[in-house]
Design an enzyme around this catalytic site. Structure first.
Site, PDB file in Angstrom:
ATOM      1  N   GLU A  68      35.319  37.598  47.579  1.00  0.00           N
ATOM      2  CA  GLU A  68      35.961  38.897  47.378  1.00  0.00           C
ATOM      3  C   GLU A  68      37.466  38.868  47.657  1.00  0.00           C
ATOM      4  O   GLU A  68      37.951  39.520  48.591  1.00  0.00           O
ATOM      5  CB  GLU A  68      35.276  39.975  48.235  1.00  0.00           C
ATOM      6  CG  GLU A  68      33.818  40.179  47.867  1.00  0.00           C
ATOM      7  CD  GLU A  68      33.195  41.422  48.492  1.00  0.00           C
ATOM      8  OE1 GLU A  68      33.885  42.112  49.275  1.00  0.00           O
ATOM      9  OE2 GLU A  68      32.032  41.714  48.193  1.00  0.00           O
ATOM     10  N   GLU A 127      26.031  38.905  46.003  1.00  0.00           N
ATOM     11  CA  GLU A 127      25.740  39.968  46.982  1.00  0.00           C
ATOM     12  C   GLU A 127      25.332  41.237  46.247  1.00  0.00           C
ATOM     13  O   GLU A 127      25.920  41.583  45.218  1.00  0.00           O
ATOM     14  CB  GLU A 127      26.960  40.321  47.853  1.00  0.00           C
ATOM     15  CG  GLU A 127      27.329  39.309  48.890  1.00  0.00           C
ATOM     16  CD  GLU A 127      28.533  39.740  49.730  1.00  0.00           C
ATOM     17  OE1 GLU A 127      28.722  40.954  49.963  1.00  0.00           O
ATOM     18  OE2 GLU A 127      29.274  38.831  50.141  1.00  0.00           O
TER      19      GLU A 127
HETATM   20  C1  FCB Z   1      31.018  42.756  51.098  1.00  0.00           C
HETATM   21  C2  FCB Z   1      31.317  41.566  51.987  1.00  0.00           C
HETATM   22  C3  FCB Z   1      30.182  41.235  52.940  1.00  0.00           C
HETATM   23  C4  FCB Z   1      29.540  42.478  53.487  1.00  0.00           C
HETATM   24  C5  FCB Z   1      29.163  43.433  52.384  1.00  0.00           C
HETATM   25  C6  FCB Z   1      28.446  44.685  52.850  1.00  0.00           C
HETATM   26  O1  FCB Z   1      32.208  43.346  50.696  1.00  0.00           O
HETATM   27  O2  FCB Z   1      31.559  40.419  51.214  1.00  0.00           O
HETATM   28  O3  FCB Z   1      30.673  40.396  53.941  1.00  0.00           O
HETATM   29  O4  FCB Z   1      30.358  43.059  54.421  1.00  0.00           O
HETATM   30  O5  FCB Z   1      30.312  43.802  51.682  1.00  0.00           O
END
Ligand code: FCB
Length: 459
Positions: free
Chosen positions: A163, A353
Site C-alpha cells: 500500500e 487483503e
Molecule cells: C490495510 C493495511 C493492513 C491493515 C488493514 C486493515 O490498509 O495494509 O496492515 O491495517 O488495512
C-alpha cells in the site's frame, strides 16, 4: 463456490502489527515505534510494543494457520530485525526467527508470501530523509538482497511494498500514519520513491532467482461521483488520481497519469521524480496484489473534508454499512478487480487483503460470534466469483487478518481477525468467521466436510 476453483486460500498479517518484542533479538527502532510514542497518535496511546507476541511465541499463529487449512500465508518481515544500521550489517537472530517461521510453514504444507515493506521503516533511515531520499532505495535493495539470500530457499513469492498510497499520503500528508508528516509535495515524493524502490527491488530479486514470483500490494478504492454535475465528476477524477491511478497506472504503464501535474503542480512533480526513471517502475510483475476495503461517494467542495485529496468531500457512507461505519459494497470489490483485469488482462491478480474491522468481543461462553464478518465473507466471495466469471484472473485470496492485531492509528480497538486475540496473553480463539472460512477452504480444496474434520484432527 466452484467458480473459485482456481483460487488459493490464505490469510495475512504484518510484522509490526503482530510481533511485539520491539527491543528484543537485535531489532532496531522503526518509524512506528517513534510515532506511537507521540501523545494522541493512536487510540488510547496503543503501540506495537507487545501486539500479539508472535516474535516470542509464533506457535499460536502457526496452529491457527494449520487449523484453518490455509494453503498460503502472507506476512511481512521486519527490515529492522534483518538490517541493523547504515553500515548494512545483517542480524543473525532476526534471520533465524523468520527461518523458523518459514520452516514451520513448510512443515505444515503452507506456501508463504513475504512482504518486504509493510510500513515499518527503520528510524535511522527516516533520520536520513526516509521515503524522500533515494538512499532509502539503495538500503531497501540491500535488505531485499539479504532477505532473498538468507530466506530464498524457503520463500518463492515476494511482495516488495504494501500500500504505497497509505505509506505516502497517510504517512506524509494526513499525518495519520508514521512518520506523521503533513506536506503534499513530500507525500508525492514518498509515493514516487516507493514505486521506484519497488521496481529496483524487483529487478534485484530476479537477479538472485529468476523463478521468484514478484509483485506489490496496492490498495484500490471504489469511488463514485455524487452526481453527474461536471464539478462532481472532476472531484471524482481527482480522488481517483490520488487514491488509485497514480499507483495502478504508474506501475503498469511506467508513466504518470496525464493529470498528475495539473493536480499536484509542475514543481511538485519535478521534485517527486528527481533522480527517478519513471518508465523503469513498470518492471514486469508476476502478479499484482490488490487490497480492497473502501467504497466512497465524492463531490466537489471548497472546504473539502478529505485529509488527502483537496477540494473533495467524501459523503457519509450510504447504507448498507458495517457497525463501525464502513460501506458494505461487495459490488465495489468486483468493479475494482475488473478494472485491473481490463488494464492488464493477462496479469494474475492476488487479492492480498480484504476484511472488515469490528468491535468484536468474547461472549460469556468464551466464543466470538462475529455475524457481520460471517456475512461479509459470504458477500465478498460472491463478489470475487462475479469478477472471476467476468474475466478477472484471480489466483489467490488473503483474508485480512489471521488474528486481531495492532491496527495502526486505531490501536487495538478495531479487530480484523478470524481469530480473537486476548491481549496481552496472545491467546487466540477462532471466531465464527474462522469456522466459516475453514469449512469453505475445506470444501474448495475438495474434501468437503470430511476434509474439514481431517484438518481439525491434525491441529
Ligand atoms: C490495510 C493495511 C493492513 C491493515 C488493514 C486493515 O490498509 O495494509 O496492515 O491495517 O488495512
Amino acid at each position: 463456490m466452484t467458480k473459485l476453483a482456481g483460487v488459493r486460500w490464505g490469510s495475512a498479517t504484518a510484522a509490526y502489527q503482530i510481533e511485539g518484542a520491539v527491543t528484543d533479538g537485535g531489532r532496531v527502532p522503526t518509524i512506528w515505534d517513534e510515532f506511537t510514542a507521540r501523545p494522541g497518535a493512536t487510540t488510547r496511546g496503543d503501540t506495537g510494543a507487545v501486539a500479539c507476541g508472535a516474535y516470542d511465541d509464533p506457535e499460536g499463529m502457526l496452529d491457527a494457520i494449520e487449523w484453518l487449512g490455509l494453503e498460503t500465508y502472507r506476512f511481512s518481515i521486519a527490515w529492522s530485525r534483518i538490517i541493523t544500521g547504515p553500515e548494512g550489517q545483517s542480524n543473525p537472530e532476526g534471520i533465524a526467527y523468520y527461518r523458523r517461521v518459514l520452516q514451520e510453514l513448510r512443515d505444515r504444507g503452507v506456501t508463504p508470501v513475504v512482504t518486504l515493506y509493510h510500513w515499518d521503516l527503520p528510524q535511522w533511515l527516516q533520520d536520513r530523509g526516509g521515503w524522500t531520499s533515494l538512499a532509502t532505495t539503495d538500503a531497501f535493495v540491500h535488505f531485499a538482497n539479504v532477505a532473498a539470500r538468507e530466506l530464498g530457499d524457503l520463500v518463492n513469492d515476494w511482495i516488495t511494498v504494501n500500500e504505497p498510497f497509505c505509506a505516502a499520503f497517510h504517512g506524509h500528508l494526513s499525518g495519520l500514519h508514521a512518520p506523521g508528516i503533513q506536506d503534499e509535495p513530500t507525500a508525492l515524493r514518498a509515493a514516487l520513491v516507493q514505486l521506484h524502490t519497488h521496481g529496483e527491488a524487483a529487478r534485484a530479486l530476479r537477479a538472485i532467482n529468476p523463478d521468484f514470483r514478484i509483485g506489490l500490494a496496492m490498495n484500490l478504492s471504489d469511488l463514485a461521483p455524487a452526481t453527474e454535475h461536471p464539478e462532481d465528476l472532476e472531484a471524482h477524477r481527482r480522488a481517483d488520481l490520488v487514491e488509485n491511478r497514480l499507483f495502478l497506472y504508474t506501475v503498469l504503464q511506467g508513466r504518470l497519469p496525464a493529470d498528475t501535474a495539473a493536480y499536484f503542480g509542475a514543481d511538485a512533480v519535478s521534485g517527486a521524480v528527481e533522480g527517478i526513471d519513471v518508465s523503469r517502475i513498470a518492471e514486469p510483475l508476476d502478479f499484482i496484489g490488490i487490497n480492497y476495503y473502501e467504497h466512497n461517494v465524492v463531490c466537489a467542495a471548497d472546504q473539502g473534508n478529505d485529509l488527502v485529496v483537496r477540494g473533495i468531500e467524501k459523503l457519509p457512507v450510504p447504507e448498507p454499512r458495517s457497525s463501525n461505519g464502513v460501506a458494505v459494497r461487495p459490488d465495489g470489490f468486483t468493479r475494482v478487480l475488473l478494472r485491473v483485469a481490463a488494464l492488464a488482462p493477462d496479469l494474475p491478480i492476488w487479492v492480498t487483503e480484504n476484511g472488515i474491522g469490528l468491535w468484536d468481543y468474547l461472549g460469556p461462553d468464551g466464543t466470538c460470534n462475529d455475524i457481520e464478518r460471517v456475512a461479509f465473507i459470504d458477500q465478498y466471495l460472491d463478489a470475487l466469483a462475479d469478477a472471476v466469471t467476468q474475466g478477472a484472473k484471480v489466483e489467490a485470496y488473503y483474508f485480512w487478518a489471521l488474528m486481531d492485531n495492532f491496527e495502526w492509528s486505531h490501536g487495538y480497538e478495531l479487530r480484523y481477525g478470524l481469530f480473537y486475540t486476548d491481549y496481552p496473553s496472545g491467546r487466540l480463539t477462532p471466531k465464527a468467521s474462522a469456522q466459516q472460512y475453514r469449512s469453505l477452504i475445506a470444501e474448495e480444496r475438495g474434501g468437503g466436510a470430511d476434509n474439514a474434520r481431517r484438518v481439525g484432527a491434525a491441529a
